[in-house]
Enzyme design. Structure first.
Site, PDB file in Angstrom:
ATOM      1  N   LYS A 179      18.981  42.038  64.431  1.00 46.81           N
ATOM      2  CA  LYS A 179      19.572  42.119  65.775  1.00 46.81           C
ATOM      3  C   LYS A 179      21.077  42.359  65.662  1.00 46.81           C
ATOM      4  CE  LYS A 179      15.969  39.304  67.895  1.00 46.81           C
ATOM      5  NZ  LYS A 179      15.508  38.017  68.411  1.00 46.81           N
ATOM      6  N   GLN A 204      18.054  32.240  68.754  1.00 45.97           N
ATOM      7  CA  GLN A 204      16.748  32.582  68.169  1.00 45.97           C
ATOM      8  C   GLN A 204      15.801  31.388  68.272  1.00 45.97           C
ATOM      9  OE1 GLN A 204      15.877  35.620  67.226  1.00 45.97           O
ATOM     10  NE2 GLN A 204      13.876  35.089  66.419  1.00 45.97           N
ATOM     11  N   ASP A 213      18.126  37.508  76.642  1.00 48.21           N
ATOM     12  CA  ASP A 213      16.700  37.306  76.390  1.00 48.21           C
ATOM     13  C   ASP A 213      15.910  37.279  77.697  1.00 48.21           C
ATOM     14  OD1 ASP A 213      15.693  37.112  73.777  1.00 48.21           O
ATOM     15  OD2 ASP A 213      16.652  35.173  73.457  1.00 48.21           O
TER      16      ASP A 213
HETATM   17  N1  GUN Z   1      11.609  34.325  68.777  1.00 45.20           N
HETATM   18  C1  GUN Z   1      10.558  35.173  68.856  1.00 45.20           C
HETATM   19  N2  GUN Z   1      10.776  36.127  69.781  1.00 45.20           N
HETATM   20  C2  GUN Z   1      12.000  35.866  70.298  1.00 45.20           C
HETATM   21  C3  GUN Z   1      12.789  36.517  71.295  1.00 45.20           C
HETATM   22  O1  GUN Z   1      12.401  37.525  71.908  1.00 45.20           O
HETATM   23  N3  GUN Z   1      13.997  35.959  71.546  1.00 45.20           N
HETATM   24  C4  GUN Z   1      14.432  34.839  70.893  1.00 45.20           C
HETATM   25  N4  GUN Z   1      15.628  34.349  71.227  1.00 45.20           N
HETATM   26  N5  GUN Z   1      13.730  34.230  69.968  1.00 45.20           N
HETATM   27  C5  GUN Z   1      12.524  34.742  69.677  1.00 45.20           C
END
Ligand code: GUN
Length: 304
Positions: A53, A97, A120
């Site tokens: 990311k 995350q 998100d």
């Molecule tokens: N863990 C698994 N998928 C995601 C996501 O789309 N965003 C975040 N912040 N954590 C995740």
């Protein structure tokens, strides 16, 4: 012939288009979109995701701020960091995350992020906005799935969509998005009585359960469009582990009209949509209109 939907290629084009728009923001408005990514703990899969990311944000011309905190970080420390980033003008998007270690209350953390920086789309303000037809931030994975579906099918109106899985991250927002496109939507889950029959009714089948190869080809309506959100690692003899989806690809590919592979389907679109949301958040925070036509430009460039 079944089409294998190339999410990797489309995501590349979308990221390139986002990079182009980020350059325009910098040149015309002296604005560089900034994304803060926070990881608590050392989960190997999460480390890979967070690294990707941050790197892809930089590659798209954005500023990336990475925070890697130890697994025993107290909740208050994380909340204080979020509070600081909420007030930081150069940070337009904040992502924590998931999953978080057990000493941390995930809902409290999500609620602490400023809704207009919640790239998100998990904050109740954004989740509620999606459910009630507002124009808040949409969660990245369902947004990526919708882009793939619209590219594949055009108008989704009147189609029967079955979403298998009811998580806040994928299942529920996916169902809201499909409803917004005038699909008839069924949400199926672990307590659904006859899952096979429900799936067989789907023109669009979205699988987001996190169980390897749970959905066989015989549950799929001939010609249906299948979007596989699952990323499951199968341990094999060499200990490396192979990634498979929630759909049994080998049998499903013989029945479906189009299907996303794992890897290379939904996964790359998720990060591209995170960059999309960050670009949009930065624009809105500076009183600029949300960038329009990004997806269409990416489609065009795939066609060329
Ligand atoms: N863990 C698994 N998928 C995601 C996501 O789309 N965003 C975040 N912040 N954590 C995740």
């Amino acid at each position: 012939m079944t089409e294998i939907i190339d999410g990797k290629r489309l995501a590349e084009r979308l990221r390139a288009e986002i990079g182009h728009r980020a350059t325009l923001l910098r040149e015309q408005h002296r604005l560089t979109p900034g994304l803060a990514v926070i990881l608590v703990g050392e989960d190997p899969a999460s480390q890979v995701y967070v690294g990707s990311k941050a790197r892809q944000a930089r590659d798209a011309g954005m500023e990336s701020f990475e925070y890697r905190l130890p697994h025993d970080t107290p909740q208050d420390n994380l909340l204080k960091l979020i509070e600081r980033l909420n007030g930081e003008p150069g940070v337009h998007g904040i992502l924590v995350q998931l999953p978080l270690p057990p000493q941390i209350d995930t809902d409290r953390v999500i609620n602490a992020i400023r809704p207009d920086k919640d790239v998100d789309g998990f904050h109740p303000f954004n989740a509620g906005g999606l459910a009630t037809g507002g124009n808040g931030i949409v969660p990245c994975t369902p947004l990526g799935c919708l882009m793939l579906l619209k590219r594949q099918l055009g108008n989704l109106s009147g189609l029967h969509a079955v979403v298998v899985g009811r998580s806040n991250i994928v299942g529920k927002p996916m169902a809201s998005l499909l409803l917004r496109e005038n699909c008839t939507v069924t949400i199926a889950h672990s307590k659904t009585r006859d899952l096979a029959d429900e799936c067989r009714r789907a023109d669009i089948l979205v699988a987001a359960v996190g169980r390897p190869r749970m959905i066989p080809g015989e549950w799929i309506k001939p010609g249906a469009t299948v979007i596989d959100v699952g990323i499951n690692r199968l341990e094999n003899v060499d200990g490396k582990g192979r990634l498979v989806g929630d759909v049994d690809f080998d049998s499903a590919v013989k029945v479906a009209g189009a299907i996303t592979p794992v890897p290379g389907g939904v996964g790359p679109m998720t990060i591209a949509c995170l960059l999309h949301n960050t670009l949009e958040a930065a624009s809105r925070q500076h009183g600029l209109p949300a960038p329009a036509g990004l997806m269409e430009a990416a489609w065009e460039s795939v066609r060329r």
